[in-house]
Design a protein around this motif. Sequence first.
Motif, short mmCIF file in Angstrom:
data_model
loop_
_atom_site.label_atom_id
_atom_site.label_comp_id
_atom_site.label_asym_id
_atom_site.label_seq_id
_atom_site.Cartn_x
_atom_site.Cartn_y
_atom_site.Cartn_z
N ASP A 95 -26.83 -20.56 53.93
CA ASP A 95 -26.48 -20.44 52.52
C ASP A 95 -25.09 -19.83 52.34
N LYS A 96 -24.81 -18.79 53.13
CA LYS A 96 -23.51 -18.14 53.07
C LYS A 96 -22.41 -19.11 53.49
N GLY A 150 -22.01 -12.28 56.35
CA GLY A 150 -23.38 -12.68 56.10
C GLY A 150 -23.92 -13.71 57.05
N ALA A 202 -30.25 -17.60 55.40
CA ALA A 202 -29.19 -16.88 54.69
C ALA A 202 -27.83 -17.20 55.28
#
Length: 104
Positions: free
Chosen positions: A44-45, A7, A41
């Motif tokens: 966040d991952k 991700g 993202a």
Amino acid sequence: MTSPIGGILPVGVGAITGVAGATEGVPQAQNADGFAAVLAASFDKLQGTQAAADELAAQAATGDLKDVHDYMIARNEASLATEMVVTFKNKAVEAFNEIMRMPV
């Protein structure tokens, strides 16, 4: 086991082959908002991966962890994810600086 880089890959990594799950979960960006979404993202991952490793470390320290291999795998995944995000950030800064040096 999921890929530690699944991700956190930047836009346009579809050309990478041979990496299991390399583009899994990576939204395709069409504009600057899409790029920002991919970048957010990615962070966040990374944060989630590090939190999972920290939780396993706490379990290992208290003796609640049954298999230390789980912690070692999680810590290595977090380390690789951190290295990948830092490399991506450095390349983005280099690209920005190169664009700013272009004559108009």
